[in-house]
Design a protein around this motif. Sequence first.
Motif, PDB file in Angstrom:
ATOM      1  N   UNK A  26      10.952  61.397 -12.915  1.00 53.87           N
ATOM      2  CA  UNK A  26       9.703  61.031 -12.224  1.00 53.87           C
ATOM      3  C   UNK A  26       8.848  60.234 -13.208  1.00 53.87           C
ATOM      4  N   UNK A  27       8.382  59.065 -12.758  1.00 51.13           N
ATOM      5  CA  UNK A  27       7.552  58.215 -13.607  1.00 51.13           C
ATOM      6  C   UNK A  27       6.071  58.278 -13.237  1.00 51.13           C
ATOM      7  N   UNK A  28       5.799  58.466 -11.951  1.00 50.41           N
ATOM      8  CA  UNK A  28       4.395  58.530 -11.517  1.00 50.41           C
ATOM      9  C   UNK A  28       4.282  59.596 -10.444  1.00 50.41           C
ATOM     10  N   UNK A  29       3.335  60.519 -10.642  1.00 49.91           N
ATOM     11  CA  UNK A  29       3.183  61.647  -9.725  1.00 49.91           C
ATOM     12  C   UNK A  29       1.749  61.697  -9.208  1.00 49.91           C
ATOM     13  N   UNK A  44      10.023  57.278  -8.856  1.00 53.06           N
ATOM     14  CA  UNK A  44      11.121  57.875  -9.608  1.00 53.06           C
ATOM     15  C   UNK A  44      12.039  56.793 -10.172  1.00 53.06           C
ATOM     16  N   UNK A  45      12.531  57.062 -11.371  1.00 51.04           N
ATOM     17  CA  UNK A  45      13.498  56.187 -12.028  1.00 51.04           C
ATOM     18  C   UNK A  45      14.881  56.804 -11.850  1.00 51.04           C
ATOM     19  N   UNK A  46      15.735  56.094 -11.144  1.00 53.01           N
ATOM     20  CA  UNK A  46      17.075  56.597 -10.857  1.00 53.01           C
ATOM     21  C   UNK A  46      18.083  55.731 -11.615  1.00 53.01           C
ATOM     22  N   UNK A  47      17.888  55.703 -12.926  1.00 52.97           N
ATOM     23  CA  UNK A  47      18.807  55.023 -13.845  1.00 52.97           C
ATOM     24  C   UNK A  47      19.201  53.627 -13.351  1.00 52.97           C
ATOM     25  N   UNK A  48      18.187  52.773 -13.266  1.00 54.16           N
ATOM     26  CA  UNK A  48      18.404  51.394 -12.836  1.00 54.16           C
ATOM     27  C   UNK A  48      17.744  51.079 -11.515  1.00 54.16           C
ATOM     28  N   UNK A  49      17.414  52.112 -10.754  1.00 52.81           N
ATOM     29  CA  UNK A  49      16.738  51.918  -9.475  1.00 52.81           C
ATOM     30  C   UNK A  49      15.363  52.575  -9.514  1.00 52.81           C
ATOM     31  N   UNK A  50      14.381  51.858  -9.017  1.00 52.30           N
ATOM     32  CA  UNK A  50      13.011  52.357  -8.961  1.00 52.30           C
ATOM     33  C   UNK A  50      12.727  52.747  -7.511  1.00 52.30           C
ATOM     34  N   UNK A  51      12.452  54.005  -7.271  1.00 53.64           N
ATOM     35  CA  UNK A  51      12.202  54.500  -5.916  1.00 53.64           C
ATOM     36  C   UNK A  51      10.724  54.849  -5.792  1.00 53.64           C
ATOM     37  N   UNK A  52       9.975  54.040  -5.069  1.00 50.26           N
ATOM     38  CA  UNK A  52       8.548  54.252  -4.861  1.00 50.26           C
ATOM     39  C   UNK A  52       8.365  54.888  -3.480  1.00 50.26           C
ATOM     40  N   UNK A 127      14.491  62.349   3.495  1.00 45.26           N
ATOM     41  CA  UNK A 127      13.253  62.498   2.733  1.00 45.26           C
ATOM     42  C   UNK A 127      13.560  62.861   1.286  1.00 45.26           C
ATOM     43  N   UNK A 128      14.512  63.754   1.074  1.00 44.01           N
ATOM     44  CA  UNK A 128      14.874  64.183  -0.282  1.00 44.01           C
ATOM     45  C   UNK A 128      16.239  63.615  -0.647  1.00 44.01           C
ATOM     46  N   UNK A 129      16.385  63.189  -1.902  1.00 44.61           N
ATOM     47  CA  UNK A 129      17.639  62.521  -2.245  1.00 44.61           C
ATOM     48  C   UNK A 129      18.663  63.398  -2.949  1.00 44.61           C
ATOM     49  N   UNK A 130      18.458  64.722  -2.945  1.00 49.07           N
ATOM     50  CA  UNK A 130      19.527  65.614  -3.373  1.00 49.07           C
ATOM     51  C   UNK A 130      19.288  66.348  -4.666  1.00 49.07           C
ATOM     52  N   UNK A 131      18.185  66.067  -5.344  1.00 50.56           N
ATOM     53  CA  UNK A 131      17.873  66.774  -6.584  1.00 50.56           C
ATOM     54  C   UNK A 131      16.355  66.789  -6.740  1.00 50.56           C
ATOM     55  N   UNK A 132      15.767  67.990  -6.777  1.00 52.85           N
ATOM     56  CA  UNK A 132      14.315  68.091  -6.938  1.00 52.85           C
ATOM     57  C   UNK A 132      13.978  67.991  -8.422  1.00 52.85           C
ATOM     58  N   UNK A 133      13.350  66.875  -8.798  1.00 51.03           N
ATOM     59  CA  UNK A 133      13.162  66.566 -10.214  1.00 51.03           C
ATOM     60  C   UNK A 133      12.168  67.499 -10.892  1.00 51.03           C
ATOM     61  N   UNK A 134      11.244  68.089 -10.132  1.00 52.85           N
ATOM     62  CA  UNK A 134      10.285  69.005 -10.752  1.00 52.85           C
ATOM     63  C   UNK A 134      10.932  70.325 -11.166  1.00 52.85           C
ATOM     64  N   UNK A 135      12.174  70.564 -10.726  1.00 53.78           N
ATOM     65  CA  UNK A 135      12.879  71.798 -11.066  1.00 53.78           C
ATOM     66  C   UNK A 135      13.734  71.642 -12.332  1.00 53.78           C
ATOM     67  N   UNK A 136      13.567  70.571 -13.066  1.00 52.22           N
ATOM     68  CA  UNK A 136      14.409  70.328 -14.243  1.00 52.22           C
ATOM     69  C   UNK A 136      14.363  71.470 -15.248  1.00 52.22           C
ATOM     70  N   UNK A 137      13.170  71.952 -15.566  1.00 50.11           N
ATOM     71  CA  UNK A 137      13.071  73.038 -16.546  1.00 50.11           C
ATOM     72  C   UNK A 137      13.687  74.334 -16.020  1.00 50.11           C
ATOM     73  N   UNK A 138      13.611  74.537 -14.702  1.00 47.17           N
ATOM     74  CA  UNK A 138      14.260  75.702 -14.112  1.00 47.17           C
ATOM     75  C   UNK A 138      15.769  75.636 -14.280  1.00 47.17           C
ATOM     76  N   UNK A 292       7.919  70.323 -15.764  1.00 46.51           N
ATOM     77  CA  UNK A 292       7.984  69.149 -16.635  1.00 46.51           C
ATOM     78  C   UNK A 292       6.632  68.453 -16.710  1.00 46.51           C
ATOM     79  N   UNK A 293       6.271  67.894 -17.857  1.00 36.03           N
ATOM     80  CA  UNK A 293       4.932  67.320 -18.031  1.00 36.03           C
ATOM     81  C   UNK A 293       4.623  66.185 -17.069  1.00 36.03           C
ATOM     82  N   UNK A 294       5.648  65.483 -16.602  1.00 35.76           N
ATOM     83  CA  UNK A 294       5.398  64.365 -15.692  1.00 35.76           C
ATOM     84  C   UNK A 294       4.932  64.844 -14.312  1.00 35.76           C
TER      85      UNK A 294
END
Length: 310
Positions: A26-29, A44-52, A127-138, A292-294
Motif C-alpha cells: 500500500x502506497x497511499x491510504x 497499491x503497488x503491485x510490483x509494476x502495476x499501480x492500482x488506484x 472489489x478485493x484482489x485476493x490479499x489484504x495488505x493491512x494483514x501483513x504483520x498478522x 503496518x505503518x502505511x
Amino acid sequence: MQADKLPTFFEQLNLQLTEAPNEVRRLFHGRGRRFEGLEQLTCDWVQGQLIVAIFKQVDELFIETLKQGLATLSESDLWQHKQGKSIVVQHRYADGAPSEVVLGELESQPVVHESGLKYQLNIGRNQNFGLFLDMRYGRDWVKENSKHKNVLNLFAYTCGFSVAAIAGGADQVVNVDMSKGSLAKGRENHKLNQHNINQVKFLGYDIFRSWGKIKKMGRYDLIVIDPPSFQKGSFALTKDYKRILRKLPELLAEGGEVIACVNSPQVTSQFLIDGMKEEAPALSFIERLDNPPEFEDTDPEASLKVLRFK
C-alpha cells in the motif's frame, strides 16, 4: 473529495514508491483520514502495476486531475526505475467495482511477493484482489509462531494465513471457508510456494454447520479468526462472532493461542476482549499486533484490529 488536494496524494505517492521494497505494498491510504479531502482514495503497488481505488463518486475535475497526475508519474525517472508497467483506476463505489486501465495493459493475475512468500492476485474483476495488505504483520506473526503446530484458519479466503503457517513449519493447517473458489486460489498459493499440499486441508463449508468436521481434525495449537464484517445470509459480525468464540475451548489444545481479527470501523478491540471474557474466559488477552505503518489511521480503533489471546 477535492481535486485541489491531489498534489498531496502525488507527493506521498512519489515518496512511498521511492521507498517501497520489491514487494506488493500500500502506497497511499486515504481511508486512514490523515489526508484531508482524500479520505476515499487508496493506491497499491503491485510490483509494476499501480492500482488506484476510489471509494466514493467524484466529479469530472477530480478524475481528470488524477489522470493527468498519473500520466506525469508514468513519464518520470522514478517510474522507469521501478519498472512500472501499467496504471489502473478502480471505481469501488460503482456496481461491480469496474477498473479503468489508464496506462499500459493490465496483468489481471500477477504473482506477487510479501515477506518472502508468493501469492497470486486477481485484479480488476472484484472489489478485493485476493490479499489484504493491512494483514501483513498478522501473516508475519503466524509465520514466526507456527512451527510444529496444528493450525485452524477460519474464514480462510485465499489462505494467506495458511501459506504463512506452512512456511513457518506448521505440521498441518485446516482452512475453512464457504467459498470453494477462494479455497481453490489458496491451494494455488500453496503450490506457488512449493508446499506439501498433504499438510493442508481445504473445507468448503459454512463454519456454523461444520463444527463436527472441524473438531475431528483438532485439537489446534493456533486458531486464526478473520471474518468479513458482513456477509449476506451467512455472517453478521456483532451477532455471530461470539458464536465462534464460544467454540474455542473445545477446539484449542492446552496452551493454545488465538489470533482474532476484526476490520469494521464501528467495532473496537474491546468488543473482542469482552466477548472472549464472556464466551471463553480461560483465554487471556495478550496483545494487539501492530498494523503496518502505511495503514496508519487517525483513530487506531477504526482500523484493522488483530488481537492475540492465550
